[in-house]
Scaffold this motif. Structure first.
Motif, PDB file in Angstrom:
ATOM      1  N   LEU A 176     -14.562  -0.833 -20.389  1.00 46.60           N
ATOM      2  CA  LEU A 176     -13.283  -1.280 -19.846  1.00 46.60           C
ATOM      3  C   LEU A 176     -13.328  -2.787 -19.571  1.00 46.60           C
ATOM      4  N   LEU A 177     -12.759  -3.553 -20.465  1.00 49.87           N
ATOM      5  CA  LEU A 177     -12.854  -5.003 -20.420  1.00 49.87           C
ATOM      6  C   LEU A 177     -12.210  -5.612 -19.175  1.00 49.87           C
ATOM      7  N   SER A 178     -11.201  -4.956 -18.637  1.00 46.36           N
ATOM      8  CA  SER A 178     -10.536  -5.526 -17.459  1.00 46.36           C
ATOM      9  C   SER A 178     -11.377  -5.409 -16.191  1.00 46.36           C
ATOM     10  N   ALA A 179     -12.556  -4.797 -16.273  1.00 47.55           N
ATOM     11  CA  ALA A 179     -13.449  -4.726 -15.111  1.00 47.55           C
ATOM     12  C   ALA A 179     -13.883  -6.117 -14.657  1.00 47.55           C
ATOM     13  N   VAL A 180     -13.750  -7.116 -15.514  1.00 48.99           N
ATOM     14  CA  VAL A 180     -14.157  -8.477 -15.136  1.00 48.99           C
ATOM     15  C   VAL A 180     -13.114  -9.187 -14.276  1.00 48.99           C
ATOM     16  N   ILE A 181     -11.981  -8.540 -14.016  1.00 51.15           N
ATOM     17  CA  ILE A 181     -10.921  -9.166 -13.220  1.00 51.15           C
ATOM     18  C   ILE A 181     -10.871  -8.515 -11.844  1.00 51.15           C
ATOM     19  N   VAL A 182     -10.970  -9.350 -10.821  1.00 50.64           N
ATOM     20  CA  VAL A 182     -10.970  -8.878  -9.440  1.00 50.64           C
ATOM     21  C   VAL A 182      -9.891  -9.604  -8.632  1.00 50.64           C
ATOM     22  N   THR A 183      -9.598  -9.046  -7.484  1.00 46.30           N
ATOM     23  CA  THR A 183      -8.649  -9.698  -6.583  1.00 46.30           C
ATOM     24  C   THR A 183      -9.297 -10.967  -6.034  1.00 46.30           C
ATOM     25  N   SER A 184      -8.495 -11.803  -5.402  1.00 48.79           N
ATOM     26  CA  SER A 184      -9.054 -13.006  -4.796  1.00 48.79           C
ATOM     27  C   SER A 184      -8.985 -12.899  -3.281  1.00 48.79           C
ATOM     28  N   GLU A 185      -9.944 -13.532  -2.665  1.00 51.26           N
ATOM     29  CA  GLU A 185     -10.009 -13.602  -1.215  1.00 51.26           C
ATOM     30  C   GLU A 185     -10.166 -15.066  -0.852  1.00 51.26           C
ATOM     31  N   ASN A 186      -9.137 -15.622  -0.234  1.00 50.19           N
ATOM     32  CA  ASN A 186      -9.147 -17.044   0.140  1.00 50.19           C
ATOM     33  C   ASN A 186      -9.407 -17.948  -1.059  1.00 50.19           C
ATOM     34  N   GLY A 187      -8.833 -17.600  -2.205  1.00 50.25           N
ATOM     35  CA  GLY A 187      -8.943 -18.417  -3.402  1.00 50.25           C
ATOM     36  C   GLY A 187     -10.193 -18.194  -4.224  1.00 50.25           C
ATOM     37  N   ALA A 188     -11.124 -17.380  -3.733  1.00 49.53           N
ATOM     38  CA  ALA A 188     -12.361 -17.092  -4.467  1.00 49.53           C
ATOM     39  C   ALA A 188     -12.326 -15.640  -4.937  1.00 49.53           C
ATOM     40  N   PRO A 189     -13.090 -15.325  -5.981  1.00 47.48           N
ATOM     41  CA  PRO A 189     -13.107 -13.930  -6.431  1.00 47.48           C
ATOM     42  C   PRO A 189     -13.498 -12.975  -5.309  1.00 47.48           C
ATOM     43  N   GLY A 190     -12.782 -11.871  -5.230  1.00 44.03           N
ATOM     44  CA  GLY A 190     -13.070 -10.848  -4.238  1.00 44.03           C
ATOM     45  C   GLY A 190     -14.111  -9.878  -4.746  1.00 44.03           C
ATOM     46  N   SER A 191     -14.152  -8.707  -4.133  1.00 47.01           N
ATOM     47  CA  SER A 191     -15.221  -7.771  -4.470  1.00 47.01           C
ATOM     48  C   SER A 191     -14.804  -6.643  -5.408  1.00 47.01           C
ATOM     49  N   LEU A 192     -13.503  -6.401  -5.583  1.00 46.53           N
ATOM     50  CA  LEU A 192     -13.045  -5.287  -6.413  1.00 46.53           C
ATOM     51  C   LEU A 192     -11.803  -5.650  -7.209  1.00 46.53           C
ATOM     52  N   PRO A 193     -11.564  -4.921  -8.297  1.00 45.45           N
ATOM     53  CA  PRO A 193     -10.285  -5.058  -9.007  1.00 45.45           C
ATOM     54  C   PRO A 193      -9.158  -4.447  -8.152  1.00 45.45           C
ATOM     55  N   GLY A 194      -7.934  -4.630  -8.608  1.00 45.68           N
ATOM     56  CA  GLY A 194      -6.796  -4.019  -7.939  1.00 45.68           C
ATOM     57  C   GLY A 194      -6.787  -2.506  -8.126  1.00 45.68           C
ATOM     58  N   GLU A 195      -5.989  -1.834  -7.326  1.00 43.89           N
ATOM     59  CA  GLU A 195      -5.915  -0.369  -7.351  1.00 43.89           C
ATOM     60  C   GLU A 195      -5.496   0.162  -8.730  1.00 43.89           C
ATOM     61  N   GLY A 196      -4.672  -0.590  -9.451  1.00 45.04           N
ATOM     62  CA  GLY A 196      -4.240  -0.166 -10.784  1.00 45.04           C
ATOM     63  C   GLY A 196      -5.400   0.049 -11.743  1.00 45.04           C
ATOM     64  N   PHE A 197      -6.480  -0.722 -11.586  1.00 46.55           N
ATOM     65  CA  PHE A 197      -7.670  -0.556 -12.426  1.00 46.55           C
ATOM     66  C   PHE A 197      -8.264   0.839 -12.245  1.00 46.55           C
ATOM     67  N   PHE A 198      -8.327   1.282 -10.999  1.00 43.43           N
ATOM     68  CA  PHE A 198      -8.919   2.593 -10.715  1.00 43.43           C
ATOM     69  C   PHE A 198      -7.989   3.725 -11.138  1.00 43.43           C
ATOM     70  N   THR A 199      -6.688   3.540 -10.978  1.00 45.05           N
ATOM     71  CA  THR A 199      -5.724   4.547 -11.414  1.00 45.05           C
ATOM     72  C   THR A 199      -5.798   4.710 -12.933  1.00 45.05           C
TER      73      THR A 199
END
Length: 147
Positions: free
Chosen positions: A59-82
């Motif tokens: 799943l190529l979109s696994a490399v995209i995560v949410t941001s926290e204070n402008g920096a990469p966060g720890s997880l993708p958005g909920e849509g990735f898991f759905t």
């Protein structure tokens, strides 16, 4: 499928990195502050990962995560898991699923030789998992990510 976005995701994966939704949306002229644009990027990422899955790739979109204070966060958005669940993956532990999926995509695209397998469960909808035959798969998975 948006080949510009797919190629960007591949470059991120080859470097064993992650990026934020905003990082990949901006070059496409999308503004993550706008809900419509967040929905668009979510749909594009879902389409790409669905096609990758159908081709036997991670799943190529696994490399995209949410941001926290402008920096990469720890997880993708909920849509990735759905989306992943609808493709038949067991996402009951979001963090472990994400780590495994990210390792798998990094290994595949960087040619590191490590191929982790994400445990799959039976699909819950759209038995064919073909975007052309199941246009609702990604639309139903869409939950616009936070910027």
């Amino acid at each position: 499928m948006n080949e510009i976005l797919r190629n960007r995701l591949i470059e991120i994966a080859k470097r064993k990195r992650v990026a934020t939704y905003s990082d990949v949306a901006a070059p496409l002229g999308l503004d993550m502050a706008l809900e419509g644009d967040r929905s668009t990027i979510s749909d594009l990422l879902c389409d790409i990962s669905t096609a990758e899955h159908e081709a036997g790739r991670p799943l190529l979109s696994a490399v995209i995560v949410t941001s926290e204070n402008g920096a990469p966060g720890s997880l993708p958005g909920e849509g990735f898991f759905t989306m992943s669940s609808r493709l038949g993956f067991d996402v009951s532990d979001h963090f472990m699923f994400f780590v495994t999926a990210l390792n798998e995509v990094h290994a595949y695209w960087s040619k590191a030789g490590i191929n982790l397998v994400v445990q799959k469960k039976e699909p819950t909808s759209c038995p064919s998992q073909s975007p052309s035959q199941c246009s609702g798969l990604c639309k139903g998975a869409r939950q616009p990510p936070k910027t």
